[in-house]
Design a protein around this motif. Sequence first.
Motif, PDB file in Angstrom:
ATOM      1  N   SER A   8      -7.890   2.404   2.321  1.00 20.36           N
ATOM      2  CA  SER A   8      -8.145   4.001   2.221  1.00 20.36           C
ATOM      3  C   SER A   8      -7.096   4.414   1.289  1.00 20.36           C
ATOM      4  CB  SER A   8      -8.170   4.662   3.363  1.00 20.36           C
ATOM      5  OG  SER A   8      -6.727   4.876   3.858  1.00 20.36           O
ATOM      6  N   ALA A   9      -7.285   5.472   0.404  1.00 14.72           N
ATOM      7  CA  ALA A   9      -6.390   6.096  -0.485  1.00 14.72           C
ATOM      8  C   ALA A   9      -4.964   6.809   0.461  1.00 14.72           C
ATOM      9  CB  ALA A   9      -7.269   6.962  -1.283  1.00 14.72           C
ATOM     10  N   PRO A  10      -5.407   7.252   1.422  1.00 16.56           N
ATOM     11  CA  PRO A  10      -4.124   7.824   2.081  1.00 16.56           C
ATOM     12  C   PRO A  10      -3.096   6.605   2.813  1.00 16.56           C
ATOM     13  CG  PRO A  10      -6.067   8.911   2.937  1.00 16.56           C
ATOM     14  CD  PRO A  10      -6.507   7.699   2.020  1.00 16.56           C
ATOM     15  N   SER A  11      -3.737   5.519   3.030  1.00 17.94           N
ATOM     16  CA  SER A  11      -3.037   4.293   3.365  1.00 17.94           C
ATOM     17  C   SER A  11      -2.157   3.841   2.210  1.00 17.94           C
ATOM     18  CB  SER A  11      -3.765   3.119   4.011  1.00 17.94           C
ATOM     19  OG  SER A  11      -3.163   2.140   4.296  1.00 17.94           O
ATOM     20  N   MET A  12      -2.842   3.753   0.985  1.00 15.61           N
ATOM     21  CA  MET A  12      -2.143   3.203  -0.029  1.00 15.61           C
ATOM     22  C   MET A  12      -1.041   4.254  -0.434  1.00 15.61           C
ATOM     23  SD  MET A  12      -1.430   0.787  -2.055  1.00 15.61           S
ATOM     24  CE  MET A  12      -2.612  -0.425  -1.792  1.00 15.61           C
ATOM     25  N   THR A  13      -1.257   5.551  -0.364  1.00 15.48           N
ATOM     26  CA  THR A  13      -0.187   6.488  -0.525  1.00 15.48           C
ATOM     27  C   THR A  13       0.939   6.166   0.224  1.00 15.48           C
ATOM     28  OG1 THR A  13      -2.071   8.094  -1.271  1.00 15.48           O
ATOM     29  CG2 THR A  13       0.293   8.954  -0.664  1.00 15.48           C
ATOM     30  N   ARG A  14       0.842   5.776   1.523  1.00 18.90           N
ATOM     31  CA  ARG A  14       1.928   5.745   2.445  1.00 18.90           C
ATOM     32  C   ARG A  14       2.575   4.269   2.134  1.00 18.90           C
ATOM     33  NH1 ARG A  14      -1.862   7.480   6.106  1.00 18.90           N
ATOM     34  NH2 ARG A  14      -2.393   5.382   6.598  1.00 18.90           N
ATOM     35  N   THR A  15       1.844   3.211   1.582  1.00 22.28           N
ATOM     36  CA  THR A  15       2.415   1.914   1.163  1.00 22.28           C
ATOM     37  C   THR A  15       3.185   2.254   0.018  1.00 22.28           C
ATOM     38  OG1 THR A  15       0.713   0.682   2.104  1.00 22.28           O
ATOM     39  CG2 THR A  15       1.903  -0.244   0.411  1.00 22.28           C
ATOM     40  N   VAL A  16       2.690   3.065  -1.044  1.00 23.07           N
ATOM     41  CA  VAL A  16       3.555   3.375  -2.475  1.00 23.07           C
ATOM     42  C   VAL A  16       4.848   4.105  -2.187  1.00 23.07           C
ATOM     43  CG1 VAL A  16       3.353   4.382  -4.652  1.00 23.07           C
ATOM     44  CG2 VAL A  16       1.287   3.015  -3.868  1.00 23.07           C
ATOM     45  N   ALA A  17       4.634   5.168  -1.028  1.00 22.55           N
ATOM     46  CA  ALA A  17       5.809   5.811  -0.845  1.00 22.55           C
ATOM     47  C   ALA A  17       6.932   5.042  -0.185  1.00 22.55           C
ATOM     48  CB  ALA A  17       5.399   7.174   0.260  1.00 22.55           C
ATOM     49  N   GLY A  18       6.341   3.836   0.773  1.00 28.11           N
ATOM     50  CA  GLY A  18       7.398   3.281   1.176  1.00 28.11           C
ATOM     51  C   GLY A  18       8.095   2.325   0.061  1.00 28.11           C
ATOM     52  N   LEU A  19       7.193   1.937  -1.086  1.00 28.55           N
ATOM     53  CA  LEU A  19       7.861   1.208  -1.866  1.00 28.55           C
ATOM     54  C   LEU A  19       8.822   1.863  -2.813  1.00 28.55           C
ATOM     55  CD1 LEU A  19       4.609  -1.050  -2.656  1.00 28.55           C
ATOM     56  CD2 LEU A  19       6.564  -1.850  -1.569  1.00 28.55           C
ATOM     57  N   VAL A  20       8.673   3.087  -3.005  1.00 25.25           N
ATOM     58  CA  VAL A  20       9.341   3.888  -3.856  1.00 25.25           C
ATOM     59  C   VAL A  20      10.701   4.156  -3.066  1.00 25.25           C
ATOM     60  CG1 VAL A  20       9.828   6.373  -4.800  1.00 25.25           C
ATOM     61  CG2 VAL A  20       7.453   4.916  -5.162  1.00 25.25           C
ATOM     62  N   GLU A  21      10.406   4.408  -1.859  1.00 23.72           N
ATOM     63  CA  GLU A  21      11.725   4.560  -1.157  1.00 23.72           C
ATOM     64  C   GLU A  21      12.796   3.357  -0.989  1.00 23.72           C
ATOM     65  OE1 GLU A  21      12.463   4.915   3.621  1.00 23.72           O
ATOM     66  OE2 GLU A  21      11.006   6.356   2.753  1.00 23.72           O
TER      67      GLU A  21
END
Length: 151
Positions: A71-84
Motif C-alpha cells: 500500500s502507499a501508506p506502507s511504502m511511505t513508512r518504508t521510505v521514511a525509515g530509509l531517509v532516517e
Amino acid sequence: MTNDTTSPYAALRPAAVSALAGELRLACMRISRRVRFESTDLIAPHHFSVMCRLEESPRTPGELAEIEKVSAPSMTRTVAGLVERGWVERTPDPDDKRQVIVSLTDDARKVLKETRRRRDQWMSVRVGHLDPEEQAVLVRATEILRKVANE
C-alpha cells in the motif's frame, strides 16, 4: 520430448511436472528466505528490496508501492525509515511539485554492496560443501532457472 519412459530423457507426466513445480517453488522460496535473512543485522529485507528498485532508477513512492505490491501508506513508512537511516533522499519532482522523487545515497550503495557480499558468501559456503557432481548440477540448474524466470 516424448513420454517414452524407457528413455533417460523421457518427459515427465503432467502429475509429475506439477509435483516437481511445487517442490521447486518451495525450495526456491526457502533459499530466497534464508539468503534474505542472513544479513538482517545490516538491513531489513523490505528495505533491501526497495533500495534495489531505486538502484535501477529514482522513483516516486507511488511507483515503489506499485512495484513492491504494498500500500502507499506502507511504502511511505518504508521510505521514511530509509531517509532516517540516510540511505535515500527525497527531492521534489521537477514536473509535479506535489510529488517527490526518491533516490539512493552513496551510503545506500555501500550497504547494498556489503549486503550482496554477505549473501553471496553465505551461498558460497553452502555450495562449497557440495561435491563436484552436485556443483555441476547447480551450474546447469542455474541456466535452466534463468530460462524459467525470463519466460
